[in-house]
Design an enzyme around this catalytic site. Structure first.
Site, PDB file in Angstrom:
ATOM      1  N   TYR A   1      -7.063  23.492  -1.969  1.00 51.46           N
ATOM      2  CA  TYR A   1      -7.153  23.721  -3.301  1.00 51.46           C
ATOM      3  C   TYR A   1      -6.763  22.659  -4.604  1.00 51.46           C
ATOM      4  O   TYR A   1      -6.924  22.565  -5.262  1.00 51.46           O
ATOM      5  CB  TYR A   1      -6.186  24.660  -2.823  1.00 51.46           C
TER       6      TYR A   1
ATOM      7  N   LYS B   1      -8.167  21.025  -7.980  1.00 47.52           N
ATOM      8  CA  LYS B   1      -7.330  21.334  -9.249  1.00 47.52           C
ATOM      9  C   LYS B   1      -6.745  20.079  -9.310  1.00 47.52           C
ATOM     10  O   LYS B   1      -7.164  19.592 -10.607  1.00 47.52           O
ATOM     11  CB  LYS B   1      -5.883  22.032  -8.995  1.00 47.52           C
TER      12      LYS B   1
HETATM   13  P1  NDP Z   1      -8.391  36.005  -9.067  1.00 50.44           P
HETATM   14  O1  NDP Z   1      -8.281  35.678  -7.476  1.00 50.44           O
HETATM   15  O2  NDP Z   1      -7.400  36.867  -9.515  1.00 50.44           O
HETATM   16  O3  NDP Z   1      -9.399  35.803 -10.362  1.00 50.44           O
HETATM   17  C1  NDP Z   1     -10.588  35.052  -9.242  1.00 50.44           C
HETATM   18  C2  NDP Z   1     -11.990  35.440 -10.420  1.00 50.44           C
HETATM   19  O4  NDP Z   1     -12.634  34.716 -10.304  1.00 50.44           O
HETATM   20  C3  NDP Z   1     -12.279  36.674  -9.934  1.00 50.44           C
HETATM   21  O5  NDP Z   1     -12.893  36.908 -11.433  1.00 50.44           O
HETATM   22  C4  NDP Z   1     -13.160  36.117  -9.257  1.00 50.44           C
HETATM   23  O6  NDP Z   1     -14.242  36.906  -9.245  1.00 50.44           O
HETATM   24  C5  NDP Z   1     -13.352  34.212  -9.705  1.00 50.44           C
HETATM   25  N1  NDP Z   1     -14.781  33.640  -8.552  1.00 50.44           N
HETATM   26  C6  NDP Z   1     -14.721  33.280  -7.576  1.00 50.44           C
HETATM   27  N2  NDP Z   1     -15.429  32.809  -6.976  1.00 50.44           N
HETATM   28  C7  NDP Z   1     -16.230  32.911  -7.895  1.00 50.44           C
HETATM   29  C8  NDP Z   1     -17.883  32.011  -7.754  1.00 50.44           C
HETATM   30  N3  NDP Z   1     -18.174  32.178  -6.213  1.00 50.44           N
HETATM   31  N4  NDP Z   1     -18.668  32.476  -8.698  1.00 50.44           N
HETATM   32  C9  NDP Z   1     -18.221  33.216 -10.044  1.00 50.44           C
HETATM   33  N5  NDP Z   1     -16.505  33.670  -9.960  1.00 50.44           N
HETATM   34  C10 NDP Z   1     -16.258  33.854  -9.028  1.00 50.44           C
HETATM   35  O7  NDP Z   1      -7.637  34.831  -9.291  1.00 50.44           O
HETATM   36  P2  NDP Z   1      -6.490  34.056 -11.322  1.00 50.44           P
HETATM   37  O8  NDP Z   1      -6.453  34.977 -11.816  1.00 50.44           O
HETATM   38  O9  NDP Z   1      -4.844  34.380 -10.346  1.00 50.44           O
HETATM   39  O10 NDP Z   1      -7.103  32.651 -10.547  1.00 50.44           O
HETATM   40  C11 NDP Z   1      -7.691  32.373 -12.029  1.00 50.44           C
HETATM   41  C12 NDP Z   1      -7.662  30.962 -12.146  1.00 50.44           C
HETATM   42  O11 NDP Z   1      -6.754  30.213 -11.939  1.00 50.44           O
HETATM   43  C13 NDP Z   1      -8.085  29.928 -10.800  1.00 50.44           C
HETATM   44  O12 NDP Z   1      -8.944  29.125 -10.822  1.00 50.44           O
HETATM   45  C14 NDP Z   1      -6.705  29.728 -10.835  1.00 50.44           C
HETATM   46  O13 NDP Z   1      -7.081  28.705  -8.985  1.00 50.44           O
HETATM   47  C15 NDP Z   1      -6.001  29.194 -11.433  1.00 50.44           C
HETATM   48  N6  NDP Z   1      -4.297  29.508 -11.211  1.00 50.44           N
HETATM   49  C16 NDP Z   1      -4.263  30.459 -10.412  1.00 50.44           C
HETATM   50  C17 NDP Z   1      -2.951  30.692 -10.603  1.00 50.44           C
HETATM   51  C18 NDP Z   1      -1.751  31.981  -9.827  1.00 50.44           C
HETATM   52  O14 NDP Z   1      -1.057  31.882  -9.645  1.00 50.44           O
HETATM   53  N7  NDP Z   1      -2.217  33.070 -10.278  1.00 50.44           N
HETATM   54  C19 NDP Z   1      -2.232  29.566 -10.117  1.00 50.44           C
HETATM   55  C20 NDP Z   1      -2.550  28.483 -11.175  1.00 50.44           C
HETATM   56  C21 NDP Z   1      -3.810  28.566 -10.983  1.00 50.44           C
HETATM   57  P3  NDP Z   1     -15.706  37.399  -8.770  1.00 50.44           P
HETATM   58  O15 NDP Z   1     -15.094  37.627  -7.435  1.00 50.44           O
HETATM   59  O16 NDP Z   1     -16.100  38.982  -9.233  1.00 50.44           O
HETATM   60  O17 NDP Z   1     -16.513  36.371  -8.224  1.00 50.44           O
END
Ligand code: NDP
Length: 249
Positions: free
Chosen positions: A155, A159
């Site tokens: 991960y 990033k």
């Molecule tokens: P969530 O797990 O809540 O949401 C992840 C989103 O990504 C979902 O909408 C999911 O939709 C989508 N997703 C995952 N895989 C795929 C794929 N193969 N194709 C299309 N969509 C995909 O995560 P967060 O909202 O917490 O995170 C969002 C971003 O922020 C990420 O990149 C994460 O790494 C980053 N981030 C989050 C942090 C945190 O503390 N929460 C901290 C730092 C960074 P679906 O399953 O419908 O495809």
């Protein structure tokens, strides 16, 4: 508030968490938002939420881990709107584990979704953005891409890779008035972090000077700012939104 009236935006991972919040925020600022993720039912809910608030949105099933799906999704979005002016590469996954035990598949899945997915989708949408001579690409990185994190070599690499991608592409496309920036969230309350137990949460919190988790809306507001006209002279920047967890250069 950012005035994005008439702009076409695309947010990946818009079905929940930070992506959903970004979509709502960009719509609130006046953009028409293409919502992309795999879960079509959840995307439809977000689209309805935006419509109910008086905004404009359309859902597109798109798996960023699949090159075919990206090509088909990008084509569907371009057929519908003609261009994407604001691209938020937010979709991301974790497959945590210590290096010595990490499976090749856990490495490939995370790099494929978080980094290669952003590369392929950006490449699919960039020609129209360059022709248009106005664009905003915003990549959602992470504080761990700056600091590293035990149990997350996959991960954190994805990033940190996104940060290198951001800065390199920013240099390539600046002459066409396309800016490329990253937002690096710290610990944000979303479904992704809901799986952490109380002890893991406490360990994280002692590292946060502001003493609390961030919200998805706080990330979305930073994204909306970077998409705005007010951010026109910012490119290649990594905006830390982390409660002071990491204060980098
Ligand atoms: P969530 O797990 O809540 O949401 C992840 C989103 O990504 C979902 O909408 C999911 O939709 C989508 N997703 C995952 N895989 C795929 C794929 N193969 N194709 C299309 N969509 C995909 O995560 P967060 O909202 O917490 O995170 C969002 C971003 O922020 C990420 O990149 C994460 O790494 C980053 N981030 C989050 C942090 C945190 O503390 N929460 C901290 C730092 C960074 P679906 O399953 O419908 O495809």
């Amino acid at each position: 508030m950012a005035d994005l009236q008439g702009k076409i935006a695309l947010v990946t991972g818009a079905s929940q968490g930070i992506g959903r919040a970004c979509a709502l925020e960009l719509a609130k600022a006046g953009a028409t938002v293409a919502l992309a993720a795999r879960n079509e039912a959840k995307l439809a809910e977000v689209a309805a939420e935006i419509a109910n608030a008086g905004g404009q949105a359309a859902a597109f099933a798109l798996d960023v881990a699949s090159e075919e799906s990206i090509k088909a999704g990008a084509k569907a979005i371009l057929d519908r709107f003609g261009k994407v002016e604001i691209l938020v590469n937010n979709a991301g996954i974790t497959r945590d584990g210590l290096m010595m035990r990490m499976k090749r598949a856990d490495w490939d899945d995370v790099l494929g979704t978080n980094l290669t997915g952003a590369f392929l989708l950006t490449q699919a949408l960039l020609p129209a953005m360059l022709r248009n001579r106005w664009g905003r690409i915003i990549n959602i990185a992470s504080v761990v891409g700056r600091t590293g994190q035990a149990g997350q070599v996959n991960y954190a690499s994805s990033k940190a890779g996104l940060i290198g991608f951001t800065r390199s592409l920013a240099r390539e496309v600046a002459s066409r008035n396309v800016t490329v920036n990253a937002v690096a969230p710290g610990y944000i309350d979303t479904p992704m972090t809901a799986v952490l137990d109380e002890k893991q949460r406490e360990v994280m919190m002692v590292q946060v000077p502001l003493g609390r988790a961030g919200t998805d809306v706080e990330i979305a507001q930073s994204v909306a700012f970077l998409a705005s006209h007010g951010a026109a002279y910012i490119t290649g920047h990594v905006l830390d939104v982390n409660g002071g967890m990491f204060m980098g250069g």
